[in-house]
Motif scaffolding. Structure first.
Motif, PDB file in Angstrom:
ATOM      1  N   ARG A 169      15.180  61.730  22.528  1.00 12.40           N
ATOM      2  CA  ARG A 169      15.864  62.566  21.533  1.00 12.40           C
ATOM      3  C   ARG A 169      14.867  63.492  20.847  1.00 12.40           C
ATOM      4  NH1 ARG A 169      17.017  57.970  18.370  1.00 12.40           N
ATOM      5  NH2 ARG A 169      18.283  59.134  16.867  1.00 12.40           N
ATOM      6  N   GLY A 170      15.377  64.295  19.908  1.00 14.37           N
ATOM      7  CA  GLY A 170      14.517  65.214  19.188  1.00 14.37           C
ATOM      8  C   GLY A 170      14.007  66.356  20.041  1.00 14.37           C
ATOM      9  N   ALA A 171      14.824  66.787  21.018  1.00 11.01           N
ATOM     10  CA  ALA A 171      14.482  67.918  21.901  1.00 11.01           C
ATOM     11  C   ALA A 171      13.228  67.662  22.727  1.00 11.01           C
ATOM     12  CB  ALA A 171      14.327  69.213  21.101  1.00 11.01           C
ATOM     13  N   THR A 172      12.808  66.395  22.804  1.00 20.69           N
ATOM     14  CA  THR A 172      11.581  66.090  23.549  1.00 20.69           C
ATOM     15  C   THR A 172      11.719  66.457  25.022  1.00 20.69           C
ATOM     16  OG1 THR A 172      11.257  64.227  22.043  1.00 20.69           O
ATOM     17  CG2 THR A 172       9.844  64.336  23.967  1.00 20.69           C
ATOM     18  N   GLY A 173      12.889  66.183  25.599  1.00 23.42           N
ATOM     19  CA  GLY A 173      13.104  66.507  27.007  1.00 23.42           C
ATOM     20  C   GLY A 173      13.153  67.996  27.283  1.00 23.42           C
ATOM     21  N   TYR A 174      13.367  68.787  26.242  1.00 28.66           N
ATOM     22  CA  TYR A 174      13.379  70.249  26.380  1.00 28.66           C
ATOM     23  C   TYR A 174      11.986  70.835  26.146  1.00 28.66           C
ATOM     24  CZ  TYR A 174      14.683  75.142  25.571  1.00 28.66           C
ATOM     25  OH  TYR A 174      14.775  76.522  25.638  1.00 28.66           O
ATOM     26  N   LEU A 175      11.326  70.364  25.100  1.00 25.67           N
ATOM     27  CA  LEU A 175      10.039  70.961  24.705  1.00 25.67           C
ATOM     28  C   LEU A 175       8.864  70.438  25.523  1.00 25.67           C
ATOM     29  CD1 LEU A 175      10.537  70.883  20.829  1.00 25.67           C
ATOM     30  CD2 LEU A 175      10.616  72.897  22.307  1.00 25.67           C
ATOM     31  N   LEU A 176       8.889  69.152  25.852  1.00 26.76           N
ATOM     32  CA  LEU A 176       7.746  68.557  26.540  1.00 26.76           C
ATOM     33  C   LEU A 176       7.414  69.232  27.872  1.00 26.76           C
ATOM     34  CD1 LEU A 176       5.739  66.292  25.889  1.00 26.76           C
ATOM     35  CD2 LEU A 176       7.194  64.725  27.195  1.00 26.76           C
ATOM     36  N   LEU A 180       3.717  70.481  29.368  1.00 29.52           N
ATOM     37  CA  LEU A 180       3.096  69.681  30.415  1.00 29.52           C
ATOM     38  C   LEU A 180       3.542  70.028  31.822  1.00 29.52           C
ATOM     39  CD1 LEU A 180       3.423  66.119  28.813  1.00 29.52           C
ATOM     40  CD2 LEU A 180       1.610  67.801  28.488  1.00 29.52           C
ATOM     41  N   GLY A 181       4.654  70.766  31.948  1.00 27.48           N
ATOM     42  CA  GLY A 181       5.295  70.913  33.240  1.00 27.48           C
ATOM     43  C   GLY A 181       6.306  69.788  33.420  1.00 27.48           C
ATOM     44  N   PHE A 182       7.275  69.979  34.321  1.00 27.71           N
ATOM     45  CA  PHE A 182       8.364  69.018  34.464  1.00 27.71           C
ATOM     46  C   PHE A 182       7.890  67.680  35.019  1.00 27.71           C
ATOM     47  CE2 PHE A 182      10.862  72.819  33.893  1.00 27.71           C
ATOM     48  CZ  PHE A 182      11.963  72.352  33.193  1.00 27.71           C
ATOM     49  N   ALA A 183       6.965  67.690  35.982  1.00 27.95           N
ATOM     50  CA  ALA A 183       6.538  66.441  36.610  1.00 27.95           C
ATOM     51  C   ALA A 183       5.874  65.509  35.597  1.00 27.95           C
ATOM     52  CB  ALA A 183       5.587  66.737  37.766  1.00 27.95           C
ATOM     53  N   LYS A 184       4.929  66.030  34.819  1.00 27.83           N
ATOM     54  CA  LYS A 184       4.225  65.199  33.844  1.00 27.83           C
ATOM     55  C   LYS A 184       5.160  64.767  32.718  1.00 27.83           C
ATOM     56  CE  LYS A 184       0.559  63.197  32.194  1.00 27.83           C
ATOM     57  NZ  LYS A 184      -0.044  62.034  32.880  1.00 27.83           N
ATOM     58  N   ALA A 185       6.060  65.667  32.289  1.00 28.96           N
ATOM     59  CA  ALA A 185       7.015  65.325  31.235  1.00 28.96           C
ATOM     60  C   ALA A 185       7.926  64.187  31.686  1.00 28.96           C
ATOM     61  CB  ALA A 185       7.833  66.549  30.845  1.00 28.96           C
ATOM     62  N   LYS A 186       8.397  64.265  32.923  1.00 34.15           N
ATOM     63  CA  LYS A 186       9.240  63.192  33.459  1.00 34.15           C
ATOM     64  C   LYS A 186       8.482  61.871  33.510  1.00 34.15           C
ATOM     65  CE  LYS A 186      12.707  65.401  36.403  1.00 34.15           C
ATOM     66  NZ  LYS A 186      13.196  65.524  37.804  1.00 34.15           N
ATOM     67  N   GLU A 187       7.218  61.946  33.902  1.00 34.30           N
ATOM     68  CA  GLU A 187       6.408  60.728  33.973  1.00 34.30           C
ATOM     69  C   GLU A 187       6.330  60.051  32.615  1.00 34.30           C
ATOM     70  OE1 GLU A 187       1.764  59.374  34.653  1.00 34.30           O
ATOM     71  OE2 GLU A 187       2.419  61.346  35.323  1.00 34.30           O
ATOM     72  N   LEU A 188       6.061  60.828  31.568  1.00 33.49           N
ATOM     73  CA  LEU A 188       5.941  60.253  30.236  1.00 33.49           C
ATOM     74  C   LEU A 188       7.266  59.683  29.753  1.00 33.49           C
ATOM     75  CD1 LEU A 188       3.660  62.748  28.265  1.00 33.49           C
ATOM     76  CD2 LEU A 188       3.035  60.588  29.337  1.00 33.49           C
TER      77      LEU A 188
END
Length: 273
Positions: A169-176, A180-188
């Motif tokens: 939540r908190g727009a993290t999935g949008y901003l991250l 970082l790029g989508f791959a690293k954001a998904k990993e986290l």
């Protein structure tokens, strides 16, 4: 006289936050009741009124947001969500406001976070976020919405939404992914491995790490270094970066739809392992 008037209006001291001005910097210092603030309209109004005053002030050039140690951390997040779960299940919990419906409680938190993030991204002044200690998923989003990010050396970003059964939540999935790029954001966000301050700086989530000692004073010194940036340049640049704000608003609507208090599950006691 104008300077004195601005400072007098902006200055505030309360249980949830303190605010003051110094050398062109408007400081909002969050205390330990951030989660309580997110569900209390009266407390929210205090925060957003400070933000509005700073935006309109000719004396305030930089807005500095400082969180108390672990004020947005996993333990406080757990205690708040435990109150939500207990209320949902009919269990009495003295830490939870009895007059708030559990479904409405999470909705209010999301609404407050979303309003804050959208406000910061479209704000007309330079915004600095400073955190220390534990920081959970949704408040990472509020940090990423700032223009400059400071953390103490003992800061750790954690992703307990995985344990709680909630989406990020908190727009993290949008901003991250934009950092970082989508791959690293998904990993986290899907693996949930905690990120300490040095690692966060290495992957560009933070701009600077400073000692925990004299944290607020050091943050203020850093903030003063940004007060000489021309205000019109900051405003125009931030308008350009916020040009896709409607896309974010649509994302936040979907995020709220996916957040369901009835899928929220917590262990009886917090376990960080």
């Amino acid at each position: 006289m104008a300077r004195e008037a601005d400072e007098k209006i902006f200055d505030f001291h309360g249980d949830t936050l303190d605010s003051y001005t110094e050398s062109g910097v408007g400081v909002i210092h969050f205390k330990d009741k951030v989660f309580e603030m997110s569900v209390d309209f009266a407390l929210q109004s205090i925060l957003f009124e400070r933000i509005k005053i700073a935006a309109e002030s000719k004396e305030i050039k930089v807005l500095l947001m400082i969180s108390g140690h672990s004020a947005v951390g996993e333990e406080k997040n757990y205690r708040f969500l435990k109150g939500v779960v207990d209320s949902r299940d009919g269990v009495e919990n003295s830490d939870f406001q009895a007059d708030i419906d559990p479904v409405m409680a999470l909705s209010r938190v999301d609404s407050t976070l979303n309003q804050f993030i959208l406000t910061m991204l479209q704000y007309n002044k330079f915004v600095i976020s400073a955190v220390r200690g534990s920081v959970v998923t949704e408040f990472l989003g509020t940090i990423l919405a700032a223009d400059y990010r400071i953390a103490s050396e003992d800061t750790v970003f954690s992703f307990p939404h995985l344990k709680w059964g909630l989406p990020p939540r908190g727009a993290t999935g949008y901003l991250l992914p934009r950092y970082l790029g989508f791959a690293k954001a998904k990993e986290l966000l899907l693996r949930g491995k905690p990120v300490d301050a040095p690692t966060a700086k290495q992957i560009n989530l933070l701009d600077i790490i400073i000692p925990a000692e004299s944290f607020e004073e050091r943050c203020l010194e850093i903030a003063k270094g940004f007060t000489d940036i021309p205000s019109n340049v900051i405003s125009m640049t931030k308008k350009l970066f916020a040009s896709n704000i409607k896309e974010l608003e649509e994302y936040l609507r979907l995020e709220s739809e996916l957040t369901n208090v009835y899928q929220l599950k917590l262990p009886p006691e917090l376990n960080n392992e």
